[in-house]
Write a protein that holds these residues in place. Structure first.
Motif, short mmCIF file in Angstrom:
data_model
loop_
_atom_site.label_atom_id
_atom_site.label_comp_id
_atom_site.label_asym_id
_atom_site.label_seq_id
_atom_site.Cartn_x
_atom_site.Cartn_y
_atom_site.Cartn_z
N UNK A 190 0.37 -0.92 -0.21
CA UNK A 190 -0.07 -0.34 0.22
C UNK A 190 0.98 1.03 -0.09
N UNK A 191 1.68 1.19 0.19
CA UNK A 191 2.82 2.39 0.79
C UNK A 191 3.51 2.57 -0.43
N UNK A 192 3.69 1.24 -0.84
CA UNK A 192 4.46 1.74 -2.71
C UNK A 192 3.37 1.59 -3.70
N UNK A 193 2.33 2.16 -3.34
CA UNK A 193 1.13 2.20 -4.50
C UNK A 193 1.01 3.31 -4.49
N UNK A 194 0.77 4.26 -2.70
CA UNK A 194 1.00 5.86 -2.36
C UNK A 194 2.16 6.44 -2.93
N UNK A 195 2.69 5.62 -2.70
CA UNK A 195 4.59 6.89 -3.73
C UNK A 195 4.47 6.68 -4.49
N UNK A 196 4.11 5.88 -5.14
CA UNK A 196 4.54 5.50 -6.83
C UNK A 196 3.28 6.79 -7.46
N UNK A 197 1.97 6.44 -6.61
CA UNK A 197 0.92 7.72 -7.31
C UNK A 197 0.83 8.79 -7.38
N UNK A 198 2.05 8.95 -6.45
CA UNK A 198 2.27 10.52 -5.61
C UNK A 198 3.42 10.88 -6.83
N UNK A 199 4.60 10.18 -6.65
CA UNK A 199 5.14 10.68 -7.88
C UNK A 199 4.37 10.66 -9.34
N UNK A 200 3.62 10.30 -9.67
CA UNK A 200 2.89 10.31 -10.98
C UNK A 200 2.21 11.62 -10.79
N UNK A 201 1.00 11.95 -9.53
CA UNK A 201 0.77 13.46 -9.86
C UNK A 201 1.77 14.27 -9.85
#
Length: 254
Positions: free
Chosen positions: A238-249
């Motif tokens: 979950x943390x990894x996906x959120x981090x990836x999503x924030x990077x994409x944002x």
């Protein structure tokens, strides 16, 4: 114990299930052959498989997408349920009651419903230009939204409740045993859907015809349902996906 488990998984019903999984992956491989290898794809019937990958804004296009998502669901989700199927098979052997085929059919019926919804979502996203013809996101905001949503869902009570049932299938089946194999299959499918729907939709991030991405997602979903491993995986994922999503944002505004 492992040897005994392998021996019990060699009956015709198991071999049929393994054949369905293998054929689904083989079909996905044939559909994913890149353009520069189309001459090789003639072995599989290039026109047919290429047509399945072509998105058109009509009913025929929706049917093709549904078939593609149905193959993906069978290829990716059936392996994640093998421990539960094995537990049910043991219970059938010990009680003399139950129907393995009906259980698996009920389980796959739920994922066929998911395939229909996912196909409709892909058709809509394609028509507005949010994903390309191979189902990969073309919008940084869509990519970020999917990743962050999937990451947050990893911490939800619903996800935890569904995972707890998947990780303890014997308790799940004993609780609902009298309802019959078909309804148990539907229940198992719904529980599995509750565990994995958000991760499955990440196919729009990696590309729904990206076999490497699908393979990795399948392995992660299998591990997440194992009690001794999954409890260490769910939150870090979950943390990894959120981090990836924030990077994409952030990338969307740079």
């Amino acid at each position: 114990m492992l040897v005994d488990r392998i021996k019990t998984m060699t009956g015709w019903h198991w071999l049929t299930l393994f054949a369905v999984i293998a054929l689904a992956w083989a079909a996905l491989f044939a559909m994913a052959i890149p353009a520069e290898m189309r001459s090789f794809s003639r072995l599989y019937g290039a026109d047919f498989w290429e047509a399945l990958c072509t998105v058109t804004p009509d009913a025929a296009g929706l049917v093709r997408l549904f078939f593609m998502w149905a193959l993906m669901s069978a290829a990716m989700m059936a392996p994640t349920a093998l421990p539960a199927f094995g537990t049910y098979d043991d219970l059938v052997g010990s009680t003399g009651q139950g129907n393995f085929g009906a259980l698996v059919s009920g389980y796959l019926a739920v994922w066929l419903g998911f395939a229909l919804v996912a196909a409709g979502v892909q058709m809509g996203l394609t028509q507005i230009g949010a994903v390309d013809l191979l189902g990969q996101s073309q919008s940084p905001l869509l990519t970020a939204g999917l990743l962050i949503s999937a990451g947050l869902y990893q911490f939800s009570a619903l996800k935890e409740a569904c995972l707890s049932k998947c990780r303890r299938p014997i308790s799940f089946f004993m609780q609902h045993w009298d309802e019959g194999a078909w309804r148990n299959g539907l229940r198992l499918g719904l529980v599995c859907l509750g565990c994995c729907w958000a991760l499955m939709l990440l196919g729009f991030v990696g590309g729904v015809m990206n076999l490497a991405f699908m393979g990795l997602a399948t392995v992660m979903m299998i591990l997440e349902k194992l009690p001794d491993i999954g409890r260490w995986l769910t939150r870090p994922l979950g943390y990894g996906l959120i981090g990836w999503g924030l990077f994409a944002l952030v990338g969307a505004f740079i």
